[in-house]
Motif scaffolding. Structure first.
Motif, PDB file in Angstrom:
ATOM      1  N   GLN A   5      89.110   0.260 -23.991  1.00  0.00           N
ATOM      2  CA  GLN A   5      89.510   1.332 -22.933  1.00  0.00           C
ATOM      3  C   GLN A   5      90.402   2.200 -23.649  1.00  0.00           C
ATOM      4  OE1 GLN A   5      91.447   0.092 -19.323  1.00  0.00           O
ATOM      5  NE2 GLN A   5      91.420   1.927 -18.532  1.00  0.00           N
ATOM      6  N   SER A   7      92.364   6.096 -22.714  1.00  0.00           N
ATOM      7  CA  SER A   7      92.624   6.917 -21.509  1.00  0.00           C
ATOM      8  C   SER A   7      93.471   8.369 -21.561  1.00  0.00           C
ATOM      9  CB  SER A   7      93.137   6.406 -20.112  1.00  0.00           C
ATOM     10  OG  SER A   7      92.992   6.868 -18.972  1.00  0.00           O
ATOM     11  N   THR A  48      88.898   6.823 -19.218  1.00  0.00           N
ATOM     12  CA  THR A  48      88.932   6.853 -18.201  1.00  0.00           C
ATOM     13  C   THR A  48      89.589   7.817 -17.598  1.00  0.00           C
ATOM     14  OG1 THR A  48      90.755   5.079 -18.340  1.00  0.00           O
ATOM     15  CG2 THR A  48      88.832   4.200 -17.544  1.00  0.00           C
ATOM     16  N   ALA A 152      85.433   1.326 -13.095  1.00  0.00           N
ATOM     17  CA  ALA A 152      86.167   2.025 -14.007  1.00  0.00           C
ATOM     18  C   ALA A 152      86.375   3.235 -13.301  1.00  0.00           C
ATOM     19  CB  ALA A 152      85.616   2.266 -15.368  1.00  0.00           C
ATOM     20  N   HIS A 154      89.598   6.884 -12.878  1.00  0.00           N
ATOM     21  CA  HIS A 154      90.745   7.491 -13.218  1.00  0.00           C
ATOM     22  C   HIS A 154      92.060   7.208 -12.560  1.00  0.00           C
ATOM     23  CE1 HIS A 154      93.523  10.061 -15.402  1.00  0.00           C
ATOM     24  NE2 HIS A 154      93.570  10.766 -14.288  1.00  0.00           N
TER      25      HIS A 154
END
Length: 283
Positions: A5, A7, A48, A152, A154
């Motif tokens: 992951q 972001s 994300t 998942a 934000h």
């Protein structure tokens, strides 16, 4: 199975402040190289949200170029800095992205199922999970109640204790909690937005936020009430599925300032006199 992951990449065009001041594109290139060089390669990469900074087509085109060297499938999610239509246009070949409406989807090709939620509200820094989005999530989770699942999104569904960011939180977190409490197969809720690694119990599972690939938020806890960036080492999250007995284990993997590892156990036994590899410098 290993899920990587990253972001809050905040990719900009060359004339943008994020590129000149924070070097977000350069940092994303380093993150891609980092993931490509991991000895245990991720099966997939989830990003994300806050993929770009202003939601412009040119930014998404640059993001696409920067992600091209990544040797694993990439799954994108919108954040408050994104634009759904422009994201769809530039990544039209990403078949998992719906052609209209919310950018929500499932990924069913690996042992851990991924359910991606769209918390974006155009023109707002905070996020929202409305009744339509929550109903969609409930229906997707009901499809596979026995499959270990990661959700998942934000915006994190919890307060972080960083006052300014908590003012731009998630509307609808109570509704999300009600859905998740009915679905114990959810192993983790993966989020971004806060530019820091934060972990909290939430609705019978574990929710965590991933650092940015570039700039982090200064850890200003009450009574401080400001918002500041710091160039702490960027990082990614590695979520390792160890099977039904071992569950999902989350690791923080630093991207910047890395040194070669000093091996002290080779899998067979302890090394009495480990020799530092070239380039090794103790902290």
């Amino acid at each position: 199975m290993l899920i990587a992951q990253i972001s809050d990449t905040h990719v900009s065009t060359p004339e943008g402040a994020e590129d000149s001041l924070l070097r977000t594109s350069e940092h994303l290139a380093r993150a891609v190289a980092h993931l490509n060089c991991l000895e245990r390669r991720p099966d997939l990469v989830v990003i994300t949200g806050d993929l770009v900074d202003r939601g412009e087509v040119g930014e998404y085109e640059r993001l696409r170029e920067l992600l091209a060297p990544l040797r694993r499938p990439v799954f994108l999610l919108p954040g408050n800095h994104d634009d759904r239509d422009n994201l769809r246009r530039v990544f039209a070949d990403h078949g998992y992205l719906p052609r209209d409406g919310f950018l929500q989807y499932t990924v069913d090709d690996w042992p851990v199922r991924i359910v991606a939620l769209d918390t974006h509200v155009p023109g707002q820094a905070g996020g929202r999970l409305c009744g339509e989005r929550l109903a969609w999530l409930a229906a997707r989770l009901a499809e596979a109640p026995e499959r270990p699942t990661v959700v998942a999104m934000h915006h994190p569904p919890f307060a972080s204790g960083i006052p300014v960011m908590d003012a731009f939180g998630l509307d609808g977190s109570d509704g999300l909690a009600a859905v998740l409490q009915r679905h114990p197969q959810v192993e983790r809720v993966l989020c971004g937005h806060l530019h820091r690694p934060i972990v909290r119990r939430f609705a019978g599972t574990v929710a965590c936020t991933c650092p940015s690939t570039a700039h982090q938020l200064a850890l200003d806890l009450p009574p401080a009430n400001r918002l500041a960036f710091v160039m702490e080492p960027p990082a990614c999250m590695l979520h390792l599925w160890l099977g039904s007995d071992g569950g999902l284990v989350t690791h923080l993997s630093l991207i910047a300032g890395e040194h070669p590892p000093l091996t002290v156990h080779d899998g067979q036994g302890w090394i009495r006199d480990p020799r530092p590899p070239a380039g090794f410098h103790p902290a």
